[in-house]
Design a protein around this motif. Structure first.
Motif, short mmCIF file in Angstrom:
data_model
loop_
_atom_site.label_atom_id
_atom_site.label_comp_id
_atom_site.label_asym_id
_atom_site.label_seq_id
_atom_site.Cartn_x
_atom_site.Cartn_y
_atom_site.Cartn_z
N VAL A 222 0.85 -1.20 0.00
CA VAL A 222 0.00 0.00 0.00
C VAL A 222 0.88 1.25 0.00
O VAL A 222 1.48 1.58 1.02
N PRO A 223 0.97 1.96 -1.13
CA PRO A 223 1.66 3.26 -1.11
C PRO A 223 0.85 4.28 -0.31
O PRO A 223 -0.37 4.18 -0.23
N TYR A 224 1.55 5.23 0.30
CA TYR A 224 0.85 6.23 1.12
C TYR A 224 -0.22 6.98 0.33
O TYR A 224 -1.24 7.35 0.87
N ARG A 225 0.02 7.20 -0.97
CA ARG A 225 -0.95 7.95 -1.75
C ARG A 225 -2.28 7.22 -1.91
O ARG A 225 -3.30 7.83 -2.19
N LYS A 226 -2.29 5.90 -1.71
CA LYS A 226 -3.53 5.12 -1.83
C LYS A 226 -4.06 4.65 -0.47
O LYS A 226 -5.09 4.00 -0.42
N LEU A 227 -3.37 4.97 0.60
CA LEU A 227 -3.77 4.53 1.93
C LEU A 227 -4.81 5.48 2.53
O LEU A 227 -4.63 6.69 2.54
N VAL A 228 -5.91 4.89 3.01
CA VAL A 228 -6.94 5.65 3.71
C VAL A 228 -7.15 4.96 5.05
O VAL A 228 -7.35 3.75 5.11
N ILE A 229 -7.11 5.74 6.13
CA ILE A 229 -7.26 5.19 7.48
C ILE A 229 -8.47 5.85 8.13
O ILE A 229 -8.56 7.08 8.17
N PHE A 230 -9.39 5.02 8.62
CA PHE A 230 -10.54 5.50 9.37
C PHE A 230 -10.45 4.97 10.79
O PHE A 230 -10.13 3.81 11.00
N LYS A 231 -10.75 5.83 11.73
CA LYS A 231 -10.86 5.38 13.12
C LYS A 231 -12.35 5.31 13.41
O LYS A 231 -13.03 6.32 13.44
N GLY A 232 -12.85 4.09 13.55
CA GLY A 232 -14.27 3.88 13.81
C GLY A 232 -14.59 4.28 15.23
O GLY A 232 -14.14 5.32 15.72
N ASN A 233 -15.35 3.43 15.90
CA ASN A 233 -15.60 3.71 17.31
C ASN A 233 -14.27 3.58 18.06
O ASN A 233 -13.23 3.40 17.46
N SER A 234 -14.28 3.65 19.35
CA SER A 234 -13.04 3.74 20.12
C SER A 234 -12.17 2.49 20.06
O SER A 234 -11.05 2.51 20.51
N ASP A 235 -12.67 1.40 19.48
CA ASP A 235 -11.87 0.17 19.53
C ASP A 235 -11.55 -0.42 18.17
O ASP A 235 -11.28 -1.62 18.08
N GLU A 236 -11.52 0.37 17.09
CA GLU A 236 -11.15 -0.20 15.80
C GLU A 236 -10.61 0.85 14.84
O GLU A 236 -10.94 2.02 14.92
N TYR A 237 -9.72 0.38 13.96
CA TYR A 237 -9.19 1.16 12.85
C TYR A 237 -9.48 0.38 11.58
O TYR A 237 -9.44 -0.85 11.58
N THR A 238 -9.72 1.09 10.48
CA THR A 238 -9.91 0.45 9.19
C THR A 238 -8.92 1.06 8.21
O THR A 238 -8.87 2.28 8.07
#
Length: 146
Positions: free
Chosen positions: A86-102
């Motif tokens: 995953v190159p940084y230009r294509k990376l998307v990070i979501f922080k859902g509720n307090s106990d998960e990252y996507t």
């Protein structure tokens, strides 16, 4: 790009280095206080990755290795090692509720569990977001958009 990393294949290594850059040296890793994540517990993943992981009955876990221009999300299925490049230009990070990252890249995603007591996971995600921000240009050139 989802690759089988089980074997020492020079062509795959060349592809990864062309996309993400060479691995950090020892000094850089010490300065960064490490470039790898702790063991990350998967809650959910995209269909192709889920099918690979369903081959065995082990707990679904992954790890992340930071490179100068992106990350490798690594996981195991049976005796095979796989990595999502995953190159940084294509990376998307979501922080859902307090106990998960996507983490998303095109049509692939990993949903990672990070409880309140998983301080190392939260610190690593913060470091990852800072590296992504540093690698992203401040004023991207959008061409002739008016």
């Amino acid at each position: 790009m989802l690759l089988n990393l089980s074997y020492n294949d020079k062509e795959i290594k060349r592809q990864i280095e062309a996309e993400l850059g060479k691995p950090f040296g020892l000094r850089e890793r010490i300065k960064m206080r490490g470039n790898g994540s702790p063991k990350l517990i998967l809650k959910e993943a995209s269909e192709e990755i889920t099918q690979l992981m369903a081959r065995d009955k082990n707990r679904n876990v992954c790890n992340i290795e930071m490179r100068p221009n992106g990350i490798i999300i690594g996981f195991r299925s049976k005796l095979e090692n796989y990595g999502l490049i995953v190159p940084y230009r294509k990376l998307v990070i979501f922080k859902g509720n307090s106990d998960e990252y996507t983490l998303y890249k095109d049509n692939h995603f990993f949903r990672i569990i990070a409880g309140k007591k998983d301080v190392a996971v939260h610190n690593f995600m913060k470091k990852l977001l800072e590296a992504k921000a540093a690698a992203t240009p401040q004023n991207p050139d959008f061409g002739d958009i008016a």
